[in-house]
Design a protein around this motif. Sequence first.
Motif: not given
Length: 607
Positions: A150-159
């Motif tokens: 799921x591409x949107x999971x990639x942005x979760x590293x920013x958390x």
Amino acid sequence: MSDPHEVLRTVFGYDAFRGDQEQIVRQVIDGGDALVLMPTGGGKSLCYQVPALVRDGCAVVVSPLIALMADQVGALQQLGVRAAYLNSTQSFPERIAVEEAYLADELDLLYIAPERLSQPQMREFLSRGKLSLIAIDEAHCVSQWGHDFRPDYLALGELAEIWPDVPRIALTATATDRTRREIVDRLHLGGAEQFVSSFDRPNISYRIEAKDRVAGQLLDFIKTEGFDDGVPLTGIVYALSRKSVEKYAKYLSDNGIDAMPYHAGLPAEERAATLRRFLAEDGTVVVATIAFGMGIDKPDVRFVAHVDLPKSVEGYYQETGRAGRDGLPSVAWMAYGLADVVQQRRMIDMSDGDQTHKMAQGRLLDAMLALCETATCRRVQLLRYFGQEIAPCGNCDTCLSPPATWDGTVAAQKVLSTVWRLDREYNGQRYGAGHLVDILLGKSNARIQQLGHEQLSTFGIGTELDQTGWRGVIRQLIAQGFLAPHGEYGVLTLTEASGSVLRGDTTVTFREEAKRVRSSAGRQAKRAATDLSECDGEVFEALRSWRTSVARELGAPPYTVFNNNTLEEIAQRRPVDLDALLDVSGVGQGKLAKYGDAVLEVLTEFR
């Protein structure tokens, strides 16, 4: 409450943590990050729900399952937990009410989809409240090498950078070492404590057989395994395409099975109705694409069937793991054939990925084929893929009915020689399995005559096997890496390993088709369940009937009221007051307050 054991007992109704749960809970409560690999049904949710009720603030749970958030939150609310969700299914006033509750510190858990959490405005909103922890469920979705990217999971590293002081816990039921490393890297969990439980699901019996009119095989399997004394059991059937989903659902329905289709092309209202029926009723069968099932907490799915070859062992494990979450015997059945292999290879060859990606997908398929074609224990092969070694299980088809093997070197040489001669003598011509089999059997049909293939030295040299036998040989040659489907039409080509077989340097061993193994999942589950006396069985059925009525009024799945194990213990112990009922596993303070008096009233009929 500051004590996790008190939370576990009073809220969830359990006396003790299982396995690594307590260590994980302590790690998160103390502010540390964690990566949790735990099989479906192993209790992953408690690993973040308990810390969420101990730590100050509200826990954000990242879940890809918008369609299920209402049920997940509803189950927590049944326990008296202040839980809510934010997603696109809500009206504007509903979202405002949830947002106000969060800012007023009136929530313990808030479920959000990764797509929403990646939006700057949502992150700014969450920063205005107090976060206790961040739980990233189905964390394998971050892996581009996994089966559910799921591409949107990639942005979760920013958390990690946005909220550096908020502990994060990533959870999944399936991850190889490579996928685990990618989760750590992409979610910035380098300092996280890793907890890896056993991947073994000993209550699941694995069965794999060659396709032979698969619709009839599926129906035969369900009629044999999917009933308990005439009562239908709940199951899931997976197919790769929407067209296949609808075809098999109709076929099963036409033959007396309560089957419903589920795929992304159906209207949202129909999908929602199917999901509601599946969660609320017993004995339903959902025929679905792989989009169905992730995150569904229905404990009594007795069988999972595949009518198409899954793309990877990870996907297969994830999907079969939706059976038997209650720990009772269940069956994972699959039928696959040569056409599945050719189709999967073609999909890989025609994908948009670069060569590295295609090679990685090819390796995933190779591992899946190895599981299908193994002559040894399925469970040993399956768990070895995840880096775990066990003894043969005695509960899969190859253990219960070990397949005979035979020296297939000569047969392999006949197939490989035919491919080699077609390439050499007919200017690089390549063909699929059906044409090769016709040549080996000496079938002088119109196409063979037109192409002049009667002149091949291998024409008609394979009469010792029939068409099914030769297709099995070709399928196993592909699985062992001696043949490879290629291109849009799945024509077969030699590999680097083919030469050693043609020269006689390598011996090739094939498995004979195993005898079909049958044993009713329903009867096994019944035997494995708590041994209820006839009288206790009557109490249990009365409690089940009461539970169904309550669930129907609430519009909730019955297991969210009480699960079967809890009802069985109540039927055996027959508590006479609320204090005694509270001692039953699965009865916490929230459910005691809601249902305690009603349960005791049901029990008065049996005193």
